[in-house]
Design a protein around this motif. Structure first.
Motif, mmCIF file in Angstrom:
data_model
loop_
_atom_site.group_PDB
_atom_site.id
_atom_site.type_symbol
_atom_site.label_atom_id
_atom_site.label_comp_id
_atom_site.label_asym_id
_atom_site.label_seq_id
_atom_site.Cartn_x
_atom_site.Cartn_y
_atom_site.Cartn_z
ATOM 1 N N ASP A 148 1.146 -1.035 0.124
ATOM 2 C CA ASP A 148 0.352 0.123 0.073
ATOM 3 C C ASP A 148 0.820 1.254 0.086
ATOM 4 O O ASP A 148 1.855 1.315 0.870
ATOM 5 C CB ASP A 148 -1.305 -0.185 1.134
ATOM 6 C CG ASP A 148 -2.291 1.141 1.025
ATOM 7 O OD1 ASP A 148 -1.542 1.988 0.535
ATOM 8 O OD2 ASP A 148 -2.499 0.881 1.402
ATOM 9 N N ARG A 149 1.133 1.890 -0.955
ATOM 10 C CA ARG A 149 1.642 3.543 -1.263
ATOM 11 C C ARG A 149 0.832 4.205 -0.654
ATOM 12 O O ARG A 149 1.436 5.705 -1.498
ATOM 13 C CB ARG A 149 2.569 3.286 -2.998
ATOM 14 C CG ARG A 149 3.409 1.906 -2.585
ATOM 15 C CD ARG A 149 4.208 1.758 -3.925
ATOM 16 N NE ARG A 149 4.903 0.699 -3.695
ATOM 17 C CZ ARG A 149 6.063 0.627 -3.208
ATOM 18 N NH1 ARG A 149 6.458 1.485 -3.158
ATOM 19 N NH2 ARG A 149 6.742 -0.726 -3.908
ATOM 20 N N GLY A 150 -0.960 4.661 -0.530
ATOM 21 C CA GLY A 150 -1.454 5.795 -0.550
ATOM 22 C C GLY A 150 -1.829 6.001 -1.877
ATOM 23 O O GLY A 150 -2.564 6.836 -1.748
ATOM 24 N N ALA A 151 -1.841 5.549 -2.655
ATOM 25 C CA ALA A 151 -2.277 6.129 -4.089
ATOM 26 C C ALA A 151 -4.185 5.498 -3.360
ATOM 27 O O ALA A 151 -4.575 4.992 -2.813
ATOM 28 C CB ALA A 151 -2.111 5.126 -4.801
ATOM 29 N N GLY A 164 -4.343 2.036 -3.571
ATOM 30 C CA GLY A 164 -3.595 1.549 -2.895
ATOM 31 C C GLY A 164 -1.878 1.436 -3.490
ATOM 32 O O GLY A 164 -1.048 1.829 -3.161
ATOM 33 N N SER A 165 -2.222 0.084 -3.854
ATOM 34 C CA SER A 165 -1.198 -0.599 -4.322
ATOM 35 C C SER A 165 -0.428 -0.444 -6.164
ATOM 36 O O SER A 165 -1.436 0.000 -6.922
ATOM 37 C CB SER A 165 -0.810 -1.816 -4.493
ATOM 38 O OG SER A 165 -1.925 -3.028 -4.719
ATOM 39 N N THR A 195 -4.084 -0.552 -8.781
ATOM 40 C CA THR A 195 -4.644 0.589 -9.898
ATOM 41 C C THR A 195 -4.538 -0.132 -11.075
ATOM 42 O O THR A 195 -5.341 0.044 -11.687
ATOM 43 C CB THR A 195 -3.364 1.647 -9.636
ATOM 44 O OG1 THR A 195 -3.038 2.155 -8.042
ATOM 45 C CG2 THR A 195 -3.285 2.145 -10.494
ATOM 46 N N GLN A 234 -0.017 7.307 -12.718
ATOM 47 C CA GLN A 234 -0.642 7.180 -11.317
ATOM 48 C C GLN A 234 0.603 6.151 -10.981
ATOM 49 O O GLN A 234 1.422 6.077 -9.874
ATOM 50 C CB GLN A 234 -1.448 6.621 -10.479
ATOM 51 C CG GLN A 234 -2.742 8.144 -10.322
ATOM 52 C CD GLN A 234 -4.068 7.531 -9.601
ATOM 53 O OE1 GLN A 234 -4.252 6.798 -9.897
ATOM 54 N NE2 GLN A 234 -4.607 7.871 -9.172
ATOM 55 N N LEU A 252 4.447 5.511 -9.015
ATOM 56 C CA LEU A 252 4.166 4.199 -7.917
ATOM 57 C C LEU A 252 5.890 3.753 -7.807
ATOM 58 O O LEU A 252 6.405 2.778 -7.156
ATOM 59 C CB LEU A 252 2.893 3.377 -7.551
ATOM 60 C CG LEU A 252 1.844 3.904 -7.255
ATOM 61 C CD1 LEU A 252 0.886 3.278 -7.649
ATOM 62 C CD2 LEU A 252 1.755 4.469 -6.321
ATOM 63 N N GLN A 267 8.266 6.251 -6.900
ATOM 64 C CA GLN A 267 8.430 5.736 -6.069
ATOM 65 C C GLN A 267 9.412 3.946 -5.289
ATOM 66 O O GLN A 267 10.292 3.944 -4.627
ATOM 67 C CB GLN A 267 7.254 5.573 -5.088
ATOM 68 C CG GLN A 267 6.906 6.855 -4.774
ATOM 69 C CD GLN A 267 5.724 7.426 -4.605
ATOM 70 O OE1 GLN A 267 4.691 5.838 -4.423
ATOM 71 N NE2 GLN A 267 4.808 8.509 -5.104
#
Length: 180
Positions: free
Chosen positions: A36-39, A42-43, A47, A153, A157, A160
């Motif tokens: 979970d990357r806060g998108a 989530g992940s 996505t 998005q 991710l 990141q």
């Protein structure tokens, strides 16, 4: 270039970018793909699943358009997702296989469209059952724009997580004009 050929370019871009993102994501361990990357979804996998869910929903809606029934017939056997955050596949490899099938279908479906079909309206219902009718051309614009939005998005991710997905611009697929 006519309107239908613009959508053909977008369909090819869609397939090219999805292949690129899945190849980039495959460089990561499974826990990095599902972290979970806060998108919003989530992940990375969440996505990518959302994109497959939304495309499935729209392709099933598009299959009710008279000009699309034959080219989108393969969608008749695909279950309709019930939530936008539904997990269709819990692993990248399975999702990638489904994504490839969707993208091939999108390319073929868009290639079968003519400008007259794009001028028509499409009536459909939301996941909550609310009926709606919209111009088919505008709905296809939304379809491709939505994909681009969420793929943006995913590229963030991936960055990141330490993976560079490479070029992402549509310009890469736009043929160069002859220069005199």
């Amino acid at each position: 270039m006519n309107t239908a050929s613009h959508f053909q370019l977008l369909a090819e871009y869609n397939r090219w970018m999805n292949r690129s993102l899945f190849a980039s994501a495959a460089k990561l361990p499974a826990d990095a793909i599902t972290a979970d990357r806060g998108a919003f979804f989530g992940s990375i996998l969440g996505t990518l699943n959302h994109l497959a869910v939304a495309d499935t929903i729209w392709l099933k809606r598009f299959s009710t358009h008279p000009a699309c029934a034959a080219s989108l017939q393969p969608m008749s056997d695909v279950p309709l997702p019930t939530r936008l955050n539904e997990t269709l596949f819990s692993d990248l490899t399975s999702l990638q296989g489904y994504r490839e099938r969707l993208d091939e279908l999108i390319v073929k479906f868009v290639a079968s469209l003519g400008d007259e079909a794009l001028k028509q309206s499409l009536t459909f219902s939301s996941l909550k059952g609310v009926p709606s009718g919209r111009n088919f051309h505008a709905l296809l614009m939304h379809f491709f724009n939505h994909q681009t939005h969420h793929r943006g998005q995913v590229t963030t991710l991936l960055f990141q997580a330490g993976v560079d997905p490479g070029p992402t611009d549509l310009l890469v697929l736009v043929p160069a004009d002859e220069i005199a």
